[in-house]
Enzyme design. Structure first.
Site, PDB file in Angstrom:
ATOM      1  N   CYS A   2     -30.207  48.439 -30.304  1.00 49.72           N
ATOM      2  CA  CYS A   2     -31.082  48.727 -29.164  1.00 49.72           C
ATOM      3  C   CYS A   2     -30.176  48.931 -27.968  1.00 49.72           C
ATOM      4  CB  CYS A   2     -32.045  47.566 -28.925  1.00 49.72           C
ATOM      5  SG  CYS A   2     -33.113  47.783 -27.494  1.00 49.72           S
ATOM      6  N   GLU A 103     -34.329  54.985 -29.222  1.00 47.63           N
ATOM      7  CA  GLU A 103     -33.419  55.067 -30.358  1.00 47.63           C
ATOM      8  C   GLU A 103     -33.207  56.526 -30.691  1.00 47.63           C
ATOM      9  OE1 GLU A 103     -30.718  54.199 -31.920  1.00 47.63           O
ATOM     10  OE2 GLU A 103     -31.655  52.201 -31.988  1.00 47.63           O
TER      11      GLU A 103
END
Length: 228
Positions: A2, A103
């Site tokens: 992340c 992402e």
């Protein structure tokens, strides 16, 4: 992993969700990147507090001026055995509120960004670990990292890791200093149900951390390149 998050939820709503006073001057953020500061929620005294912390974990035992990793993520499967994170997993857990996280999915030679956001909710409660700031100036910031786990069905086609997203019903237990049993903590570090999130392709404007505006969240099903 992340590596970028967003947080544009108004302070009053965050205060209601997390049961803590939030600075009313908290500006909306659309592209929070490592080394930047963002909101965390943690235990304090007999309650909770909100604080601004720097993304990139620096352990409190590191000597001033000593170089070392400043991880933005910690693997949930190994954190309890890690010299960097073991103590924090027991005693310095936090929540990193996020309206969503970004992402990138490999598409040939290009990586396309996706914004992963909650369904029927304002924010995710990302599981984090924090460390007290002790170095780098007269007012060194506290630092934090975000715990990651295996992907769920939404994330699996995009990446092989995702942040640990805590159910709102488990926030109290996660932040409770009395929760120091390794098995109890480990049981909370699991992939969130896929039904609670969607992954939406967004413009490549988000690729540059210098961009922090609503354009970063614009949908882009065609993967259009942005102009500087």
């Amino acid at each position: 992993m992340c590596g970028r998050i967003s947080l544009k939820t108004p302070a009053r709503i965050l205060a209601e969700i997390f049961g803590v006073d939030i600075p009313t001057d908290l500006p909306p953020r659309y592209n929070i990147a490592p080394t930047q500061r963002t909101l965390i929620v943690r235990a304090a005294g007999h309650g909770r507090e909100a604080s601004m912390a720097r993304w990139g974990y620096i352990p409190s035992w590191r000597n001033e001026g000593e170089k070392g990793p400043e991880p933005i993520n910690a693997r949930s499967e190994t954190a309890a055995a890690s010299r960097l994170f073991a103590q924090a997993l027991r005693t310095r857990r936090c929540i990193v509120p996020a309206g969503g996280f970004y992402e990138w999915k490999a598409d040939g030679r290009v990586k396309r960004p996706y914004h992963v956001e909650p369904v029927d909710a304002d924010v995710f409660a990302l599981a984090g670990l924090w460390s007290p700031g002790q170095h780098a100036g007269a007012d060194p910031p506290d630092t934090f990292t975000i715990l990651t786990c295996a992907p769920n069905e939404v994330m699996r086609p995009i990446h092989d890791r995702m942040p640990v997203i805590l159910p709102m019903t488990e926030i109290g237990r996660w932040l409770d200093p009395a929760t120091d049993d390794a098995a109890t903590v480990a049981a909370m570090l699991r992939p969130a149900p896929a039904a609670g999130m969607i992954a939406r392709p967004v413009t490549m404007r988000v690729n540059s951390p210098k961009h922090d505006d609503p354009g970063c969240l614009e949908s882009d099903t065609g993967g259009t390149l942005f102009a500087e």
